[in-house]
Design an enzyme around this catalytic site. Structure first.
Site, PDB file in Angstrom:
ATOM      1  CG  ASP A   1      83.150 109.721 -46.747  1.00  0.00           C
ATOM      2  OD1 ASP A   1      83.837 109.355 -45.794  1.00  0.00           O
ATOM      3  OD2 ASP A   1      81.947 109.781 -46.664  1.00  0.00           O
ATOM      4  CB  SER A   2      82.432 105.302 -45.279  1.00  0.00           C
ATOM      5  OG  SER A   2      82.046 106.388 -44.852  1.00  0.00           O
TER       6      SER A   2
ATOM      7  CE1 TYR B   1      84.267 101.824 -45.815  1.00  0.00           C
ATOM      8  CE2 TYR B   1      86.062 103.363 -45.836  1.00  0.00           C
ATOM      9  CZ  TYR B   1      85.301 102.537 -46.524  1.00  0.00           C
ATOM     10  OH  TYR B   1      85.474 102.403 -47.808  1.00  0.00           O
TER      11      TYR B   1
ATOM     12  CB  CYS C   1      86.655 108.955 -44.880  1.00  0.00           C
ATOM     13  SG  CYS C   1      86.215 107.894 -43.808  1.00  0.00           S
ATOM     14  CG  ASN C   2      87.289 113.257 -40.061  1.00  0.00           C
ATOM     15  OD1 ASN C   2      88.206 114.081 -39.874  1.00  0.00           O
ATOM     16  ND2 ASN C   2      86.459 113.640 -41.075  1.00  0.00           N
ATOM     17  CB  THR C   3      86.655 106.565 -40.082  1.00  0.00           C
ATOM     18  OG1 THR C   3      85.730 107.353 -39.683  1.00  0.00           O
ATOM     19  CG2 THR C   3      86.693 105.411 -39.253  1.00  0.00           C
TER      20      THR C   3
ATOM     21  CD  GLU D   1      75.720 107.772 -45.950  1.00  0.00           C
ATOM     22  OE1 GLU D   1      75.019 107.371 -46.669  1.00  0.00           O
ATOM     23  OE2 GLU D   1      76.834 108.422 -46.302  1.00  0.00           O
TER      24      GLU D   1
ATOM     25  CB  CYS E   1      82.570 112.358 -38.909  1.00  0.00           C
ATOM     26  SG  CYS E   1      81.682 111.196 -40.162  1.00  0.00           S
ATOM     27  CB  THR E   2      83.498 114.003 -44.357  1.00  0.00           C
ATOM     28  OG1 THR E   2      83.230 112.608 -44.432  1.00  0.00           O
ATOM     29  CG2 THR E   2      85.067 114.140 -44.298  1.00  0.00           C
ATOM     30  CG  HIS E   3      78.720 111.159 -43.103  1.00  0.00           C
ATOM     31  ND1 HIS E   3      79.940 110.361 -43.395  1.00  0.00           N
ATOM     32  CD2 HIS E   3      77.818 110.533 -43.837  1.00  0.00           C
ATOM     33  CE1 HIS E   3      79.729 109.423 -44.370  1.00  0.00           C
ATOM     34  NE2 HIS E   3      78.326 109.465 -44.665  1.00  0.00           N
TER      35      HIS E   3
HETATM   36  N1  DGL Z   1      82.492 110.174 -43.190  1.00  0.00           N
HETATM   37  C1  DGL Z   1      83.295 109.360 -42.393  1.00  0.00           C
HETATM   38  C2  DGL Z   1      84.444 109.919 -41.437  1.00  0.00           C
HETATM   39  O1  DGL Z   1      84.609 111.208 -41.713  1.00  0.00           O
HETATM   40  C3  DGL Z   1      82.770 108.227 -41.741  1.00  0.00           C
HETATM   41  C4  DGL Z   1      81.489 107.742 -41.589  1.00  0.00           C
HETATM   42  C5  DGL Z   1      81.229 106.336 -41.183  1.00  0.00           C
HETATM   43  O2  DGL Z   1      81.422 105.377 -42.470  1.00  0.00           O
HETATM   44  O3  DGL Z   1      81.243 105.797 -40.206  1.00  0.00           O
HETATM   45  O4  DGL Z   1      84.956 109.560 -40.521  1.00  0.00           O
END
Ligand code: DGL
Length: 277
Positions: A15-16, A47, A78-80, A158, A193-195
């Site tokens: 992931d990012s 990302y 990471c979805n992005t 984060e 988004c995984t965050h």
């Molecule tokens: N966790 C990431 C996602 O699922 C991206 C978060 C990021 O780096 O902007 O999209």
């Protein structure tokens, strides 16, 4: 590699930053016998605000690094990166199994919705390409899909800032326009988004108690398990402890990463790596 113990090579997850740890948690539950190498590109996060070309370059470098560590499959947590780079990753590393999180997230959304009115919150980079809309429509052509970019959620997560007034205000700012809309309200909200799962409480409050929150963690872990089984790549264990790689700030990764993984991470389990080298 394959023998009495099955295929004991590790699984790579990246992931990012730390968001992918929410997916790793589900993978550990689904595949407790597997060894995991998790890579968080903390030096280059986020990302979600970067161009598709840059995200693809970063994702290729992350995968390359994991491949050099002899992983048997990669989960793009990471979805992005999944939305922007999955075809490039699949081409570059064929025949290595590479699984993304957008398709599993869409699968979970379609399984959960009753009305077909689905909202997706994600980064700008995920919303930009309409990957969720396409993945949901492929399964449910009549679905109404509303995508909302919520970049500030990544920064809050984060920071480890998952509750309290600031989080509530940001959640309302993003969600009120869609969920304050009376009869037209979506009944399902995808945490795209995984965050975002660490902010679930505030997000649920802003969306409303009657809205079903879904994310891709469980479905992605199930997909990964299915692919490993189909290709004869499962390990029979026992699993060694996971290894964490970060591109910056190992101590911070260990401290805040625990909130995402719901398990302790020691600083000495985290190794700093340079993906551009
Ligand atoms: N966790 C990431 C996602 O699922 C991206 C978060 C990021 O780096 O902007 O999209």
């Amino acid at each position: 590699m394959s023998g009495d113990k099955g295929d004991v090579r590790p699984l790579g997850i990246f992931d990012s930053g730390m968001g992918g740890l929410t997916v790793m948690r589900a993978v550990r539950r689904a595949l407790p016998q597997e060894r995991i190498i998790y890579l968080g590109d903390t030096a280059r996060l986020p990302y979600g605000t970067k161009s598709a070309d840059t995200v693809t370059r970063y994702a290729l470098q992350a995968a390359e690094h994991l491949v050099a560590r002899d992983v048997k499959a990669i989960l793009v947590a990471c979805n992005t990166a999944s939305a922007n780079a999955l075809p490039a990753l699949a081409r570059a590393f064929d025949p290595l199994p590479i699984i993304g999180v957008v398709e599993p997230g869409a699968e979970a959304a379609v399984a959960a919705t009753r009305s077909g009115n689905i909202a997706v919150i994600a980064t700008e980079g995920t919303v930009r390409g309409g990957a969720y809309r396409a993945a949901i429509h492929a399964r449910m052509p009549y679905a109404k899909v509303t995508e909302i970019a919520c970049p500030l959620f990544v920064a809050l997560a984060e920071e480890g800032l998952t509750q309290g007034e600031i989080v509530r205000l940001v959640a309302s700012r993003y969600l009120d326009p869609v969920f304050g809309a009376g009869d037209a309200r979506p009944d399902t909200l995808v945490l795209g988004c995984t965050h975002f799962p660490v902010l679930a409480e505030a997000i649920q409050q802003a969306a409303g108690k009657d809205v079903t929150l879904v994310d891709s963690a469980e479905t992605a872990a199930a997909d990964l398990a299915r692919v490993l089984a189909a290709r004869g790549l499962l390990s029979k264990g026992p699993a060694e402890s996971p290894q964490f790689l970060a591109t910056d700030a190992a101590a911070r990764f260990a401290r805040i990463g625990q909130l995402f993984l719901f398990a302790p991470i020691n600083e000495d389990q985290v190794t700093l790596v340079d993906l551009s080298a």
